[in-house]
Design an enzyme around this catalytic site. Structure first.
Site, mmCIF file in Angstrom:
data_model
loop_
_atom_site.group_PDB
_atom_site.id
_atom_site.type_symbol
_atom_site.label_atom_id
_atom_site.label_comp_id
_atom_site.label_asym_id
_atom_site.label_seq_id
_atom_site.Cartn_x
_atom_site.Cartn_y
_atom_site.Cartn_z
ATOM 1 N N THR A 12 0.822 -1.214 0.000
ATOM 2 C CA THR A 12 0.000 0.000 0.000
ATOM 3 C C THR A 12 0.859 1.269 0.000
ATOM 4 O O THR A 12 0.326 2.370 -0.051
ATOM 5 C CB THR A 12 -0.904 0.028 1.247
ATOM 6 O OG1 THR A 12 -0.050 -0.142 2.395
ATOM 7 C CG2 THR A 12 -1.944 -1.078 1.231
ATOM 8 N N CYS A 129 17.733 4.765 -3.403
ATOM 9 C CA CYS A 129 17.299 5.403 -4.650
ATOM 10 C C CYS A 129 18.368 6.334 -5.243
ATOM 11 O O CYS A 129 18.624 6.303 -6.450
ATOM 12 C CB CYS A 129 15.997 6.172 -4.427
ATOM 13 S SG CYS A 129 15.968 7.122 -2.903
ATOM 14 N N GLY A 160 10.475 9.972 -1.625
ATOM 15 C CA GLY A 160 11.492 9.071 -1.080
ATOM 16 C C GLY A 160 11.292 8.823 0.397
ATOM 17 O O GLY A 160 11.794 7.847 0.957
ATOM 18 N N LYS A 220 25.005 6.079 2.978
ATOM 19 C CA LYS A 220 24.500 5.020 2.098
ATOM 20 C C LYS A 220 25.063 5.222 0.693
ATOM 21 O O LYS A 220 25.539 4.286 0.050
ATOM 22 C CB LYS A 220 22.964 5.060 2.028
ATOM 23 C CG LYS A 220 22.261 4.447 3.228
ATOM 24 C CD LYS A 220 20.743 4.633 3.089
ATOM 25 C CE LYS A 220 20.110 4.822 4.445
ATOM 26 N NZ LYS A 220 18.722 5.317 4.378
ATOM 27 N N ARG A 242 16.807 17.487 0.798
ATOM 28 C CA ARG A 242 15.391 17.259 0.433
ATOM 29 C C ARG A 242 14.823 18.568 -0.108
ATOM 30 O O ARG A 242 15.019 19.631 0.488
ATOM 31 C CB ARG A 242 14.616 16.838 1.684
ATOM 32 C CG ARG A 242 13.180 16.445 1.410
ATOM 33 C CD ARG A 242 13.026 15.041 0.877
ATOM 34 N NE ARG A 242 13.356 14.025 1.861
ATOM 35 C CZ ARG A 242 13.554 12.745 1.556
ATOM 36 N NH1 ARG A 242 13.462 12.328 0.306
ATOM 37 N NH2 ARG A 242 13.857 11.875 2.489
ATOM 38 N N HIS A 249 14.310 12.429 -8.217
ATOM 39 C CA HIS A 249 15.519 12.916 -7.539
ATOM 40 C C HIS A 249 16.456 13.501 -8.602
ATOM 41 O O HIS A 249 16.616 12.919 -9.688
ATOM 42 C CB HIS A 249 16.265 11.778 -6.848
ATOM 43 C CG HIS A 249 15.630 11.277 -5.589
ATOM 44 N ND1 HIS A 249 14.559 11.876 -4.966
ATOM 45 C CD2 HIS A 249 15.961 10.198 -4.811
ATOM 46 C CE1 HIS A 249 14.255 11.195 -3.876
ATOM 47 N NE2 HIS A 249 15.074 10.176 -3.759
ATOM 48 N N ASN A 323 12.462 8.610 -8.565
ATOM 49 C CA ASN A 323 13.016 7.821 -7.459
ATOM 50 C C ASN A 323 12.150 6.629 -7.089
ATOM 51 O O ASN A 323 12.630 5.654 -6.528
ATOM 52 C CB ASN A 323 13.207 8.711 -6.226
ATOM 53 C CG ASN A 323 11.956 9.479 -5.868
ATOM 54 O OD1 ASN A 323 11.484 10.291 -6.664
ATOM 55 N ND2 ASN A 323 11.399 9.231 -4.697
HETATM 56 P P1 A2P Z 1 0.008 0.221 5.772
HETATM 57 O O1 A2P Z 1 -0.510 1.035 4.629
HETATM 58 O O2 A2P Z 1 -0.910 -0.886 6.138
HETATM 59 O O3 A2P Z 1 0.485 1.035 6.941
HETATM 60 P P2 A2P Z 1 5.452 4.214 2.748
HETATM 61 O O4 A2P Z 1 6.866 3.842 2.408
HETATM 62 O O5 A2P Z 1 4.746 4.861 1.608
HETATM 63 O O6 A2P Z 1 5.373 4.997 4.018
HETATM 64 O O7 A2P Z 1 4.669 2.838 3.007
HETATM 65 C C1 A2P Z 1 5.006 1.951 4.034
HETATM 66 C C2 A2P Z 1 4.425 0.578 3.739
HETATM 67 O O8 A2P Z 1 4.801 -0.287 4.824
HETATM 68 C C3 A2P Z 1 2.899 0.559 3.687
HETATM 69 O O9 A2P Z 1 2.469 -0.373 2.722
HETATM 70 C C4 A2P Z 1 2.552 0.075 5.081
HETATM 71 O O10 A2P Z 1 1.292 -0.570 5.193
HETATM 72 C C5 A2P Z 1 3.649 -0.944 5.313
HETATM 73 N N1 A2P Z 1 3.749 -1.300 6.721
HETATM 74 C C6 A2P Z 1 3.828 -0.466 7.783
HETATM 75 N N2 A2P Z 1 3.833 -1.194 8.943
HETATM 76 C C7 A2P Z 1 3.769 -2.492 8.581
HETATM 77 C C8 A2P Z 1 3.719 -3.731 9.294
HETATM 78 N N3 A2P Z 1 3.746 -3.746 10.627
HETATM 79 N N4 A2P Z 1 3.642 -4.878 8.596
HETATM 80 C C9 A2P Z 1 3.599 -4.855 7.244
HETATM 81 N N5 A2P Z 1 3.619 -3.736 6.510
HETATM 82 C C10 A2P Z 1 3.713 -2.561 7.158
#
Ligand code: A2P
Length: 345
Positions: A12, A129, A160, A220, A242, A249, A323
């Site tokens: 997501t 990235c 990012g 990194k 940033r 980027h 990125n």
């Molecule tokens: P969720 O949408 O359910 O919070 P981004 O890099 O855009 O911030 O997204 C972080 C991703 O990591 C999202 O898909 C988020 O899901 C997921 N995530 C955050 N916490 C967990 C967790 N405990 N287990 C699995 N996925 C996670």
């Protein structure tokens, strides 16, 4: 293995959604694609090209029957689940910094070092990235003329830092336009004590500071570049900033080649024939790469090529890519494609 079962952890998120899009767009040979995220998102449905995918909570059993698992949910989640996924038979392609510098784990940009995929223990790391776009642009130059030194300054988009950082830029821009007080809650780093507005600003801090005075983002770039090029002796230094751009980027890259008498035209002719690179470099027509126009594109764009006025082997160039795409999702999918090609051999 002609088709594979795929999982995306963090499906997501800003990068996870792009991994799904790239798998579909490139007709990746998947028999199934499982979308995993946190408990909060379980039951949500993501639709791409009219196809619907239900999101599930990430638990150890999620990885039973998974052949390739893309991880992009932050380092803590990778540390929690990646080895579990490998135990259950998956190969993990990890887009976090959790394993990048582990000696036995390949760190891969397929245009540069796909050969290191021949040996792995189940986890393959996708570089940072900013590192990916820089090494992609430098590789054809390094291959032909050698490299001694790189000094890079980055101008990095908020995506990012994840989907929440994109929201923060939009909210703050509205607040600025409405003459309201700007609410800064996330950047420069969610784990920090101080937050600064990113709208109409430039923040010279990405990730936390190390005791050396460099940020971890800068370290990194330094360490990953040496690992990918397999050149411990290479001099690399970075400043990461940033800026208020959603995606794309940009990097000002100064580099010194190892051969004498190399011209800008020599450098350009290596770049124009290189995979994954588009040269946009014509001062007369004001043609150069910009992040706004890189959004959604696969390529690494290179321009502003010029010789350093004082150093005979020094050059400058401007390197831009989306990125979330070559800097993250596309590179991960290309690693998976290279892996399948390696296994077929
Ligand atoms: P969720 O949408 O359910 O919070 P981004 O890099 O855009 O911030 O997204 C972080 C991703 O990591 C999202 O898909 C988020 O899901 C997921 N995530 C955050 N916490 C967990 C967790 N405990 N287990 C699995 N996925 C996670």
């Amino acid at each position: 293995m002609s088709t594979v079962n795929v999982a995306i952890v963090g499906a997501t998120g800003a990068v996870g959604t792009k991994i799904l899009e790239k798998l579909l767009e490139r007709n990746f040979p998947s028999s199934s694609i499982k979308l995993l995220a946190s408990k909060r998102s379980a039951g949500n449905v993501i639709e791409v090209d009219g196809k619907q995918f239900a999101v599930e909570e990430t638990v150890p059993e999620s990885f039973d029957d998974v052949d390739i698992a893309f991880f992009s949910a932050g380092g803590a989640i990778s540390k929690m689940f990646a080895e579990e996924a490998v135990k259950r038979g998956a190969v993990v392609i990890d887009n976090t910094s959790a394993f990048r510098m582990t000696e036995t784990i390949p760190l891969v940009v397929p245009e540069v070092n796909a050969d290191v995929l021949q040996e792995h223990n189940g986890i393959i790391a996708n570089p940072n990235c900013s590192t990916i776009q820089m090494v992609t642009a430098l590789e054809p130059i390094r291959e032909k003329f050698g490299l001694n030194r790189i000094i890079v300054s980055t101008y990095q988009a908020v995506s990012g830092a994840g989907a929440e950082a994109i929201d923060e830029l939009e909210i703050q821009s509205n607040q600025f336009n409405n003459r309201q007080e700007i609410d800064a809650k996330l950047l420069p780093t969610g784990a920090g004590e101080k937050f600064y507005p990113i709208s109409f600003n430039a923040i010279p801090q990405i990730d936390a500071f190390d005791s050396s005075g460099y940020t971890f983002e800068e370290l990194k770039m330094i360490n990953e570049t040496k690992k990918i090029f397999n050149m411990n002796e290479l001099h690399v230094s970075a400043t990461c900033v940033r800026i208020p751009v959603v995606s794309g980027h940009s990097e000002s890259v100064y580099f010194e080649v190892d051969k004498e008498g190399v011209s800008v035209d020599d450098i350009r002719s290596e770049l124009v024939n290189a995979p994954g690179i588009v040269v946009q470099d014509d001062a007369k027509t004001q043609h150069y790469p910009m992040p706004l126009f890189s959004e959604g594109k696969d390529d690494v764009f290179v321009g502003r090529l010029r010789k350093d006025p004082d150093h005979p082997a020094g050059f400058h160039m401007w390197v831009v890519t989306d990125n979330l795409i070559k800097g993250a999702a596309l590179n991960s999918v290309q690693i998976a494609e290279s892996l399948l090609a390696t296994e077929k051999k």
